[in-house]
Scaffold this motif. Structure first.
Motif, PDB file in Angstrom:
ATOM      1  N   MET A   1      13.451 -91.756 -67.862  1.00 40.60           N
ATOM      2  CA  MET A   1      14.746 -92.217 -67.353  1.00 40.60           C
ATOM      3  C   MET A   1      15.584 -91.006 -66.964  1.00 40.60           C
ATOM      4  O   MET A   1      15.679 -90.043 -67.739  1.00 40.60           O
ATOM      5  CB  MET A   1      15.469 -93.051 -68.415  1.00 40.60           C
ATOM      6  N   PRO A   2      16.194 -91.011 -65.751  1.00 43.46           N
ATOM      7  CA  PRO A   2      16.958 -89.841 -65.307  1.00 43.46           C
ATOM      8  C   PRO A   2      18.116 -89.505 -66.241  1.00 43.46           C
ATOM      9  O   PRO A   2      18.868 -90.386 -66.672  1.00 43.46           O
ATOM     10  CB  PRO A   2      17.461 -90.264 -63.923  1.00 43.46           C
ATOM     11  N   LEU A   3      18.235 -88.221 -66.524  1.00 46.99           N
ATOM     12  CA  LEU A   3      19.322 -87.707 -67.348  1.00 46.99           C
ATOM     13  C   LEU A   3      20.290 -86.966 -66.439  1.00 46.99           C
ATOM     14  O   LEU A   3      19.904 -86.030 -65.731  1.00 46.99           O
ATOM     15  CB  LEU A   3      18.766 -86.766 -68.418  1.00 46.99           C
ATOM     16  N   VAL A   4      21.553 -87.378 -66.443  1.00 50.05           N
ATOM     17  CA  VAL A   4      22.559 -86.818 -65.545  1.00 50.05           C
ATOM     18  C   VAL A   4      23.629 -86.116 -66.369  1.00 50.05           C
ATOM     19  O   VAL A   4      24.121 -86.669 -67.358  1.00 50.05           O
ATOM     20  CB  VAL A   4      23.203 -87.909 -64.663  1.00 50.05           C
ATOM     21  N   GLY A   5      23.976 -84.893 -65.976  1.00 47.47           N
ATOM     22  CA  GLY A   5      24.985 -84.118 -66.694  1.00 47.47           C
ATOM     23  C   GLY A   5      26.318 -84.092 -65.972  1.00 47.47           C
ATOM     24  O   GLY A   5      26.378 -84.004 -64.745  1.00 47.47           O
ATOM     25  N   PHE A   6      27.397 -84.145 -66.744  1.00 47.59           N
ATOM     26  CA  PHE A   6      28.758 -84.119 -66.201  1.00 47.59           C
ATOM     27  C   PHE A   6      29.593 -83.129 -67.008  1.00 47.59           C
ATOM     28  O   PHE A   6      29.262 -82.788 -68.148  1.00 47.59           O
ATOM     29  CB  PHE A   6      29.411 -85.508 -66.287  1.00 47.59           C
ATOM     30  N   ILE A   7      30.693 -82.678 -66.398  1.00 43.57           N
ATOM     31  CA  ILE A   7      31.661 -81.839 -67.109  1.00 43.57           C
ATOM     32  C   ILE A   7      33.057 -82.436 -66.927  1.00 43.57           C
ATOM     33  O   ILE A   7      33.394 -82.915 -65.837  1.00 43.57           O
ATOM     34  CB  ILE A   7      31.637 -80.372 -66.616  1.00 43.57           C
ATOM     35  N   GLY A 118      20.134 -95.993 -65.681  1.00 44.81           N
ATOM     36  CA  GLY A 118      19.085 -96.686 -64.958  1.00 44.81           C
ATOM     37  C   GLY A 118      18.558 -97.864 -65.755  1.00 44.81           C
ATOM     38  O   GLY A 118      18.684 -97.906 -66.983  1.00 44.81           O
ATOM     39  N   GLU A 119      17.974 -98.792 -65.034  1.00 46.19           N
ATOM     40  CA  GLU A 119      17.392 -99.968 -65.673  1.00 46.19           C
ATOM     41  C   GLU A 119      15.908 -99.717 -65.922  1.00 46.19           C
ATOM     42  O   GLU A 119      15.139 -99.503 -64.982  1.00 46.19           O
ATOM     43  CB  GLU A 119      17.581-101.199 -64.782  1.00 46.19           C
ATOM     44  N   LYS A 120      15.535 -99.695 -67.163  1.00 47.49           N
ATOM     45  CA  LYS A 120      14.152 -99.394 -67.516  1.00 47.49           C
ATOM     46  C   LYS A 120      13.259-100.610 -67.263  1.00 47.49           C
ATOM     47  O   LYS A 120      13.482-101.684 -67.812  1.00 47.49           O
ATOM     48  CB  LYS A 120      14.069 -98.977 -68.986  1.00 47.49           C
ATOM     49  N   VAL A 121      12.241-100.417 -66.415  1.00 47.16           N
ATOM     50  CA  VAL A 121      11.305-101.482 -66.092  1.00 47.16           C
ATOM     51  C   VAL A 121      10.069-101.373 -66.966  1.00 47.16           C
ATOM     52  O   VAL A 121       9.575-102.368 -67.505  1.00 47.16           O
ATOM     53  CB  VAL A 121      10.911-101.431 -64.600  1.00 47.16           C
ATOM     54  N   SER A 122       9.554-100.176 -67.084  1.00 49.45           N
ATOM     55  CA  SER A 122       8.395 -99.925 -67.933  1.00 49.45           C
ATOM     56  C   SER A 122       8.551 -98.551 -68.554  1.00 49.45           C
ATOM     57  O   SER A 122       9.609 -97.916 -68.450  1.00 49.45           O
ATOM     58  CB  SER A 122       7.095-100.002 -67.113  1.00 49.45           C
ATOM     59  N   ARG A 123       7.502 -98.115 -69.193  1.00 47.67           N
ATOM     60  CA  ARG A 123       7.568 -96.834 -69.883  1.00 47.67           C
ATOM     61  C   ARG A 123       7.779 -95.677 -68.917  1.00 47.67           C
ATOM     62  O   ARG A 123       8.409 -94.684 -69.256  1.00 47.67           O
ATOM     63  CB  ARG A 123       6.280 -96.627 -70.686  1.00 47.67           C
ATOM     64  N   THR A 124       7.298 -95.800 -67.708  1.00 48.78           N
ATOM     65  CA  THR A 124       7.377 -94.708 -66.728  1.00 48.78           C
ATOM     66  C   THR A 124       8.171 -95.075 -65.484  1.00 48.78           C
ATOM     67  O   THR A 124       8.252 -94.277 -64.555  1.00 48.78           O
ATOM     68  CB  THR A 124       5.959 -94.284 -66.298  1.00 48.78           C
ATOM     69  N   GLU A 125       8.760 -96.257 -65.450  1.00 52.47           N
ATOM     70  CA  GLU A 125       9.446 -96.716 -64.228  1.00 52.47           C
ATOM     71  C   GLU A 125      10.850 -97.194 -64.558  1.00 52.47           C
ATOM     72  O   GLU A 125      11.082 -97.876 -65.558  1.00 52.47           O
ATOM     73  CB  GLU A 125       8.651 -97.846 -63.565  1.00 52.47           C
ATOM     74  N   THR A 126      11.795 -96.818 -63.683  1.00 53.84           N
ATOM     75  CA  THR A 126      13.176 -97.275 -63.811  1.00 53.84           C
ATOM     76  C   THR A 126      13.654 -97.773 -62.452  1.00 53.84           C
ATOM     77  O   THR A 126      13.105 -97.408 -61.404  1.00 53.84           O
ATOM     78  CB  THR A 126      14.107 -96.133 -64.284  1.00 53.84           C
ATOM     79  N   ARG A 127      14.691 -98.572 -62.493  1.00 50.17           N
ATOM     80  CA  ARG A 127      15.291 -99.064 -61.252  1.00 50.17           C
ATOM     81  C   ARG A 127      16.746 -98.644 -61.211  1.00 50.17           C
ATOM     82  O   ARG A 127      17.412 -98.504 -62.222  1.00 50.17           O
ATOM     83  CB  ARG A 127      15.170-100.584 -61.179  1.00 50.17           C
ATOM     84  N   GLY A 128      17.235 -98.458 -59.980  1.00 46.59           N
ATOM     85  CA  GLY A 128      18.629 -98.083 -59.799  1.00 46.59           C
ATOM     86  C   GLY A 128      18.794 -96.598 -59.590  1.00 46.59           C
ATOM     87  O   GLY A 128      19.434 -96.164 -58.637  1.00 46.59           O
ATOM     88  N   MET A 129      18.222 -95.796 -60.469  1.00 53.06           N
ATOM     89  CA  MET A 129      18.237 -94.339 -60.316  1.00 53.06           C
ATOM     90  C   MET A 129      16.839 -93.815 -60.560  1.00 53.06           C
ATOM     91  O   MET A 129      16.247 -94.052 -61.618  1.00 53.06           O
ATOM     92  CB  MET A 129      19.238 -93.682 -61.269  1.00 53.06           C
ATOM     93  N   THR A 130      16.314 -93.123 -59.569  1.00 55.78           N
ATOM     94  CA  THR A 130      14.953 -92.616 -59.634  1.00 55.78           C
ATOM     95  C   THR A 130      14.923 -91.164 -59.153  1.00 55.78           C
ATOM     96  O   THR A 130      15.972 -90.571 -58.847  1.00 55.78           O
ATOM     97  CB  THR A 130      14.025 -93.466 -58.742  1.00 55.78           C
ATOM     98  N   TYR A 131      13.726 -90.627 -59.094  1.00 55.98           N
ATOM     99  CA  TYR A 131      13.512 -89.274 -58.587  1.00 55.98           C
ATOM    100  C   TYR A 131      12.768 -89.345 -57.245  1.00 55.98           C
ATOM    101  O   TYR A 131      12.010 -90.281 -56.980  1.00 55.98           O
ATOM    102  CB  TYR A 131      12.667 -88.446 -59.564  1.00 55.98           C
ATOM    103  N   ARG A 132      12.986 -88.320 -56.439  1.00 51.48           N
ATOM    104  CA  ARG A 132      12.189 -88.153 -55.227  1.00 51.48           C
ATOM    105  C   ARG A 132      12.032 -86.660 -54.972  1.00 51.48           C
ATOM    106  O   ARG A 132      12.870 -85.842 -55.373  1.00 51.48           O
ATOM    107  CB  ARG A 132      12.831 -88.850 -54.036  1.00 51.48           C
TER     108      ARG A 132
END
Length: 230
Positions: A1-7, A118-132
């Motif tokens: 799941m994507p980890l996003v950092g903020f300040i 992000g919305e976790k679909v499976s162990r390795t897949e998420t929806r809404g926020m992904t990587y490319r």
């Protein structure tokens, strides 16, 4: 799941009677982070708000799977894309909220915080926020068009701690007086002259005392002779 950092950049506290306290912070994406938006632009170009709510156990009705949400707020019809905003809503326990509140009241802010969004679909897949994969490497992509609301499953804050510096131990030479400057040649000459004058004056004084005793002794002898013959 994507980890996003903020300040955070600013903060304020909202207190209401018989309601949970809320710590509101203005935030921006942390340096080095990059999140592309499906509607165009990037998340780092937008301003955001983080609302941290005190979670009272007796009133908490969470689903046990998320601690908050990440919401995209559209600029509206006719609005400029850069006027859009995002909002993060987080709920934490009273104990953790109090620790965060003490930091805010002392005039400091968390140096950084992270959310798993992000919305976790499976162990390795998420929806809404992904990587490319991008030319500059892997980047995050938020499909804010289809998923303007993303659940946040984890929240972590880095709180600064002020550690007092240990007192500096005095050096071994700190109590010693500074060394005296060396004696100059002129000072030596002056001292020698002073000693010579003192010696001469002492000799004259001794001679005068000896002469005085000699005169007194002679006068006593004459007095005794006169007294003997008379």
């Amino acid at each position: 799941m994507p980890l996003v950092g903020f300040i955070p950049t600013k903060a304020r506290l909202v207190l209401e009677e018989n309601k949970e306290s809320v710590l509101v912070l203005k935030v921006v994406l942390a340096k080095g982070e990059s999140v592309e938006l499906a509607t165009g632009g990037t998340l780092q170009a937008l301003a955001g708000v983080l609302r941290i709510r005190e979670r009272r156990t007796d009133k908490w009705q969470g689903n046990g799977k998320s601690v908050g949400s990440l919401v995209f707020v559209d600029a509206g019809r006719g609005g400029a894309p850069e006027s859009a905003k995002f909002q993060i809503n987080i709920s934490i326990s009273t104990k953790k909220f109090d620790a965060l509140l003490k930091v805010a009241i002392s005039g400091r802010l968390p140096s950084k915080f992270f959310v798993d969004a992000g919305e976790k679909v499976s162990r390795t897949e998420t929806r809404g926020m992904t990587y490319r994969m991008a030319p500059g490497g892997r980047t995050k992509v938020w499909d804010n068009q289809s998923f303007a609301f993303l659940p946040v499953t984890n929240f972590a804050a880095i709180i600064p701690i002020a550690v007092p510096e240990p007192p500096t131990a005095p050096s071994a030479d700190a109590d010693q007086s500074p060394p005296e400057p060396p004696v100059s040649y002129g000072q030596v000459v002056d001292l020698a002259e002073d000693l010579a004058v003192f010696r001469n004056e002492t000799n004259h004084t001794l001679m005068a005392i000896v002469s005085l005793f000699a005169v007194l002794a002679l006068m006593a002898l004459l007095f005794n002779l006169i007294h003997f013959f008379w």
